[in-house]
Every structure is written in C-alpha cells, then in structure tokens.
Design a protein around this motif. Structure first.
Motif, short mmCIF file in Angstrom:
data_model
loop_
_atom_site.label_atom_id
_atom_site.label_comp_id
_atom_site.label_asym_id
_atom_site.label_seq_id
_atom_site.Cartn_x
_atom_site.Cartn_y
_atom_site.Cartn_z
N ASP A 27 0.82 -1.21 0.00
CA ASP A 27 0.00 0.00 0.00
C ASP A 27 0.86 1.26 0.00
N LYS A 30 2.10 1.72 -3.51
CA LYS A 30 1.02 2.15 -4.40
C LYS A 30 0.66 3.62 -4.20
N SER A 31 0.78 4.11 -2.96
CA SER A 31 0.41 5.49 -2.69
C SER A 31 1.58 6.46 -2.87
N LYS A 33 4.65 6.48 -1.47
CA LYS A 33 5.43 6.81 -0.27
C LYS A 33 6.79 6.13 -0.26
#
Length: 130
Positions: A27, A30-31, A33
């Motif tokens: 995640d 995907k974001s 970061k």
C-alpha cells in the motif's frame, strides 16, 4: 545471506521489518510513499544491493541503503544487517520533539465524577512537587 540478485521492493521492506505486513508495504508503494533511487516505486519493482530507498511512514521520511537482499521475514537483529540507515539526524529528532510531554493522560475512576475544588487544589499541589 543468499545469492539473490534482485527482490521486489514491497517484499524486501516487509522482510527487513520496515513494515509490519506485506500489505502495508504494498500500500505504501502504491500510494507513492516509497522511492527507489529518487523515483517512485511500484510494489513489483525489483531492487538490488546499493539501491537507496526513501520511505515516508507516519509522517517521517526515512532513508535506507540496501546492503543485502532477503525474501523471507527474519529476526530483527538479522534484518538490521540488510540495510544501512541513512535517515538525517534532524528527521530522527523530529519524533523526539513531537513525543516530549506526551505522557499518559490523567484519569479518574469511573463514577467518581468531576474533581471538587479541594481535589483540584490537591492535584495541583502534587503536580508542583513533580
């Protein structure tokens, strides 16, 4: 460790215990970061030794240099040998500055109600002594 040439970035972040679960690592990738060598990393991007990673986690910007590749989660002492922490000192101190004075909150027993004026004075006297 092993003679691995490349590993998925999400798998490596999870196996060296930067994230608690592989889902969290995925995640984060995907974001946007997670950056590998100053470019945004997809979860499936392959990393190799000597790559530089920037990970934004809980409002802090951590920097790591990959020194060894592993694919399976290992104990913390072994995991720490797989990367070099390059996080600047001021970024590490940001946590200490934020956390100072954030001790446990005061509480009263359930059903005790609000403190009386006398109770409040006693509490203030106690705090002054500390």
């Amino acid at each position: 460790m092993a003679d691995i040439e490349k590993v998925r970035v999400d798998k490596w972040l999870w196996s060296v215990r930067i994230f608690k679960s592989r889902t969290q690592a995925t995640d984060a990738c995907k974001s946007g970061k997670v950056h590998v060598n100053d470019s945004v990393a997809k979860p499936s991007q392959l990393i190799q030794r000597e790559d530089n990673l920037k990970v934004k986690k809980n409002g802090f910007q951590f920097q790591y240099k990959v020194t060894d590749l592993i694919q399976k989660r290992v104990g913390a002492p072994i995991a720490q040998t797989c990367y070099e922490d390059l996080t600047p000192e001021e970024e590490l101190n940001k946590y200490n500055e934020w956390f100072v004075g954030k001790g446990r909150t005061e509480f009263r027993d359930k059903g005790a109600g609000r403190p009386t004026k006398r109770d409040r004075r006693k509490i203030e006297q106690l705090k002054d002594k500390l």
